[in-house]
Design a protein around this motif. Structure first.
Motif, short mmCIF file in Angstrom:
data_model
loop_
_atom_site.label_atom_id
_atom_site.label_comp_id
_atom_site.label_asym_id
_atom_site.label_seq_id
_atom_site.Cartn_x
_atom_site.Cartn_y
_atom_site.Cartn_z
N PHE A 81 0.84 -1.20 0.00
CA PHE A 81 0.00 0.00 0.00
C PHE A 81 0.87 1.24 0.00
CE2 PHE A 81 0.56 -0.82 4.60
CZ PHE A 81 0.85 0.45 5.11
N MET A 82 0.23 2.35 -0.33
CA MET A 82 0.88 3.63 -0.12
C MET A 82 -0.07 4.51 0.68
SD MET A 82 1.26 4.42 -4.10
CE MET A 82 0.64 6.04 -4.48
N LEU A 83 0.50 5.41 1.44
CA LEU A 83 -0.30 6.21 2.33
C LEU A 83 0.27 7.63 2.34
CD1 LEU A 83 -2.65 5.98 4.29
CD2 LEU A 83 -1.06 5.28 6.07
N TYR A 84 -0.63 8.59 2.14
CA TYR A 84 -0.19 9.98 2.10
C TYR A 84 0.02 10.52 3.50
CZ TYR A 84 -0.79 10.12 -2.85
OH TYR A 84 -0.62 9.87 -4.19
N THR A 85 1.06 11.29 3.65
CA THR A 85 1.30 11.94 4.94
C THR A 85 1.95 13.28 4.69
OG1 THR A 85 2.14 11.63 7.17
CG2 THR A 85 3.57 10.89 5.39
N SER A 86 1.97 14.11 5.73
CA SER A 86 2.49 15.46 5.55
C SER A 86 3.94 15.54 5.96
CB SER A 86 1.69 16.42 6.41
OG SER A 86 0.37 16.44 5.97
N GLY A 87 4.66 16.38 5.27
CA GLY A 87 6.06 16.61 5.60
C GLY A 87 6.33 18.09 5.68
N SER A 88 7.60 18.46 5.65
CA SER A 88 7.90 19.88 5.84
C SER A 88 7.82 20.68 4.55
CB SER A 88 9.25 20.05 6.51
OG SER A 88 10.17 19.19 5.93
N THR A 89 7.73 20.01 3.42
CA THR A 89 7.52 20.79 2.19
C THR A 89 6.06 20.66 1.77
OG1 THR A 89 8.37 18.91 1.01
CG2 THR A 89 9.86 20.76 1.27
N GLY A 90 5.67 21.51 0.84
CA GLY A 90 4.26 21.71 0.51
C GLY A 90 3.42 20.49 0.20
N LYS A 91 3.77 19.73 -0.83
CA LYS A 91 2.85 18.69 -1.29
C LYS A 91 2.84 17.48 -0.36
CE LYS A 91 2.72 17.85 -6.15
NZ LYS A 91 1.37 18.27 -6.37
N PRO A 92 1.65 16.92 -0.07
CA PRO A 92 1.64 15.67 0.69
C PRO A 92 2.33 14.59 -0.13
CG PRO A 92 -0.58 16.53 0.38
CD PRO A 92 0.32 17.37 -0.46
N LYS A 93 2.97 13.68 0.55
CA LYS A 93 3.73 12.65 -0.15
C LYS A 93 3.16 11.29 0.23
CE LYS A 93 6.69 12.95 3.83
NZ LYS A 93 7.81 13.61 4.44
N ALA A 94 3.27 10.33 -0.67
CA ALA A 94 2.81 8.98 -0.34
C ALA A 94 4.01 8.13 -0.02
CB ALA A 94 2.04 8.39 -1.50
N VAL A 95 4.03 7.55 1.18
CA VAL A 95 5.11 6.62 1.47
C VAL A 95 4.63 5.23 1.06
CG1 VAL A 95 6.09 8.01 3.34
CG2 VAL A 95 4.49 6.19 3.89
N VAL A 96 5.58 4.42 0.60
CA VAL A 96 5.24 3.10 0.06
C VAL A 96 5.71 2.01 1.02
CG1 VAL A 96 5.57 1.55 -1.91
CG2 VAL A 96 5.56 4.03 -2.27
N HIS A 97 4.80 1.09 1.31
CA HIS A 97 5.15 -0.06 2.16
C HIS A 97 5.03 -1.34 1.35
CE1 HIS A 97 5.85 1.93 5.95
NE2 HIS A 97 4.80 2.71 5.74
N SER A 98 5.94 -2.29 1.61
CA SER A 98 5.89 -3.50 0.80
C SER A 98 5.39 -4.70 1.60
CB SER A 98 7.24 -3.77 0.16
OG SER A 98 8.24 -3.61 1.09
N CYS A 99 4.98 -5.74 0.84
CA CYS A 99 4.22 -6.85 1.44
C CYS A 99 4.93 -7.57 2.59
CB CYS A 99 3.89 -7.88 0.35
SG CYS A 99 2.81 -7.25 -0.94
N GLY A 100 6.11 -8.12 2.31
CA GLY A 100 6.74 -9.02 3.28
C GLY A 100 7.15 -8.31 4.56
N GLY A 101 7.96 -7.28 4.41
CA GLY A 101 8.47 -6.57 5.59
C GLY A 101 7.34 -5.98 6.40
N TYR A 102 6.37 -5.39 5.73
CA TYR A 102 5.28 -4.73 6.46
C TYR A 102 4.49 -5.74 7.29
CZ TYR A 102 0.92 -2.58 7.70
OH TYR A 102 -0.16 -2.14 8.43
N ILE A 103 4.13 -6.87 6.69
CA ILE A 103 3.23 -7.76 7.44
C ILE A 103 3.97 -8.45 8.59
CG2 ILE A 103 3.38 -9.85 5.96
CD1 ILE A 103 0.19 -8.34 7.57
#
Ligand code: WTA
Length: 648
Positions: free
Chosen positions: A260-282
């Motif tokens: 999945f990817m999930l948008y979150t806020s950072g210190s620059t303007g546009k929200p960014k989507a961080v990407v998580h992968s199947c094996g490590g995440y679960i």
């Protein structure tokens, strides 16, 4: 109450501790001595189609590459459902309560499997392929959980979008992610407010126009309100999905394929989507939730987070289900429709573990002890918080009044980027300190880095960093790996920088001091002040603006905005109008607490806005401004103070 309150590990006599203090130490030692061996052992917590033989491969330097369990293959929906179908077929996997809709819906593992498979078939029928993105924008209802798992089953990458985002915010994210299908709802109530999911989605798609890749939309009828459907594009969720077959062969995924990817806020303007992968995440979700929450037979975990946040992904969906637990969701608010609503839900559903945000704790604390004491909360055995700092006072109220000093409180620190708990106590195996997120979980190499970039040994304060990768680490920012490297690896070479500052005490306990970047945290919602300034910059009548966070008694932080209007537009711009504009552009959660129209902003001689000073003025402080020698014009400060005080 001071930092020094310590509740010993053995304080909770009846608490079924997962580990002894020695057991916890042994785990830490193993993880330190043999990280790969340790993580491969933890990887056994989930079901693999092909077991991995390697732990971490990659590097925190240069281009930064993060890969875990690379030669493993799996499907995350199998880890969360199919593997329990023999032993736990009739155990409730999901309790879904919706305010005003009668008793909660209960789905067993068998029923969850059936629903996930039907939707997986439906999505495939719509042409969704492995690797494509599916946007999910739903209230807290069973379909939200089913949708995430169905994406996982077909190998599509889900992008859950918060229902409180504006049409503009959703449009931007749909274009950035190039989602092909959207799963949304008709309308839904959130407390006294009606949230027009479908209408907002239609507006977002109209705004995105040809830049969006969405070809189909599934609409869950969450209310009886009439809903406009676009023939050919929109389908009634159940009318469409329920006809598909209740079985779907899961797509075999490589460990590093994105989940999945999930948008979150950072210190620059546009929200960014961080990407998580199947094996490590679960593996990480199973490990962190298993360690902190345990999941014993009969447990019911209620994490009150919205599925659109990382807590909603890991603590509501993937963590509990990967542990074969029972997870509960509800769309209710703590004090709505009456004070104590949540306590009734705990009682009715025999919740054993309650996990919420400090904001909710503070708001329930304000309802008074009586409201809690009237209810039978004896089912509870563990309490948790995450997402923002909790003061020792609120911690102790949660512990003493809600938990009756029987239930340990786990204050857990984590981020969208860490995907699971990084700092948090193992209840019963270590002492608790109210206000501290305790210690790193075994396997997490947490560091404090001072201003010179050196590692602080022992007690000390500085930037909170992590020196070694962990399986659930975000792999990249969608479409912008350079930004990923720059954002997270720029503070100390070879270390992940969290964005937070922290102090470590002599016992090795961490005390978060707050964000070190321009990200603020409103009721647990992350917001970049640059996002607000960018939005205001779109209004040609605004010369410049500065957004800052100030402390708020319930929400933790609140947004205050200073705006310099163009001289010829001064009469047109109003403070209320600007407040409404920000909320409309970004979402209701970003509505400013106060807006001030001002002639100028305090700056250094090189022109940089002095935010530290703005924060103080916005809080109504009249002195202790610190060293102002770098300011280019002291008169601005006086004008600003007069402006703020006149309004307060
Ligand atoms: C803050 C939420 C203090 C922190 C899970 C972090 C906390 C940001 C805590 C991440 C805590 C999270 N104590 N602050 N226990 N937990 N934070 O990505 O500033 O929405 O960087 O993930 O919330 O917010 P996010």
């Amino acid at each position: 109450m001071t930092d020094t309150t310590v509740i010993p590990a053995g304080f909770y006599k009846d608490y079924p501790a997962l580990l002894s203090p020695e057991g916890l130490e042994a785990m830490r030692e193993h993880a330190h001595r043999d990280p790969d061996g340790f993580w491969l052992e933890q990887a056994e917590r989930v079901h693999w189609h092909k077991k991995p033989t390697r732990g971490f491969s990659g590097s925190f330097t240069g281009d930064v590459s993060i890969r875990w369990f690379e030669d493993g293959q799996l499907n995350v929906s199998v880890c969360c459902i199919d593997r329990f179908l023999t032993e736990k077929a009739d155990q409730v996997a999901l309790i879904a309560h919706r305010e005003g809709h009668g008793p909660a819906e209960k789905l067993t593992y068998t029923m969850l499997h059936e629903r996930v498979c039907r939707l997986a078939n439906a999505l495939s029928h719509l042409g969704v392929e492995k690797g494509q993105r599916v946007a999910i924008c739903l209230p807290m209802c069973s379909e939200a959980v089913v949708a995430m798992l169905a994406c996982a089953r077909i190998g599509a990458v889900h992008v859950v979008l918060f229902g409180g985002f504006s049409a503009e915010g959703i449009a931007e994210r749909l274009v950035d992610s190039q989602a092909v299908v959207v799963i949304t709802a008709s309308t839904s109530r959130r407390g006294a407010k009606m949230v027009p999911f479908k209408e907002t989605m239609d507006a977002a798609l109209q705004r995105a126009g040809a830049s969006s890749a969405v070809h189909s939309m599934l609409v869950v009828r969450t209310s009886d309100d009439p809903v406009m459907m676009l023939p050919g594009r929109d389908h009634d969720y159940h009318g469409f999905v329920d006809h598909f077959e209740a079985d779907f062969v899961p797509v075999v995924m490589k460990a590093e394929d994105p989940l999945f990817m999930l948008y979150t806020s950072g210190s620059t303007g546009k929200p960014k989507a961080v990407v998580h992968s199947c094996g490590g995440y679960i593996v990480w979700a199973a490990y962190t939730m298993g360690m902190v929450y345990t999941f014993r037979p009969g447990d019911v975990l209620w994490c009150t987070a919205d599925v659109a946040w990382i807590t909603g992904h890991t603590s509501v969906v993937y963590g509990p289900l990967a542990n074969g637990g029972t997870t509960m969701i509800s769309d209710s608010l703590p004090g709505h429709p009456y004070p104590g609503r949540w306590w009734d839900l705990v009682q009715e559903n025999k919740v054993t573990m309650l996990f919420t945000a400090p904001t909710a704790v503070r708001s329930m604390m304000a309802e008074g002890d009586e409201v809690v004491l009237k209810r039978d909360l004896s089912s509870l055995r563990l309490l948790g918080v995450a997402g923002e700092p909790i003061s020792p006072d609120a911690w102790l109220w949660y512990h003493d009044v809600v938990g009756q000093k029987r239930c340990p409180v786990a204050d857990t620190w984590w981020q969208t980027e860490t995907a699971g708990v990084v700092l948090g106590p193992i209840a019963g195996a270590q002492p608790l300190k109210p206000g501290s997120a305790s210690t790193p979980l075994p396997g997490v190499d947490m560091r404090i880095i001072d201003q010179q970039g050196n590692t602080v040994e022992g007690a000390g304060e500085g930037a909170l960093c992590i020196a070694r990768s962990w399986p659930g680490q975000a792999r990249t920012i969608w479409g912008d790996h350079a930004r990923f490297v720059q954002t997270y690896f720029g503070v100390a070479p070879g270390q992940y920088f969290t964005g937070d500052g922290a102090r470590r005490d002599a016992d090795g306990y961490y005390w978060i001091t707050g964000r070190m970047d321009d990200v603020i945290n409103i009721a647990g919602h992350r917001l970049g002040t640059a996002e607000v300034e960018d939005v205001l910059g779109e209004d040609h009548r605004v010369v410049e603006s500065a957004a800052v966070g100030i402390p708020h008694p319930v929400k933790g932080e609140a947004l205050v905005v200073f705006v310099i209007p163009r001289k010829d537009a001064a009469g047109e711009l109003t403070e209320e109008g600007i407040g409404r504009f920000v909320a409309k552009q970004l979402g209701r959660y970003a509505a400013p607490e106060a807006v001030y129209l001002v002639p100028d902003l305090p700056r250094t001689r090189s022109g940089k806005i002095v935010r530290r000073l703005l924060r103080k003025i916005a809080q109504g402080e009249t002195e202790n401004f610190g060293d102002l020698s770098a300011l280019n014009d002291m008169a601005v400060v006086k004008t600003l103070c007069d402006r703020v005080w006149a309004q307060s």
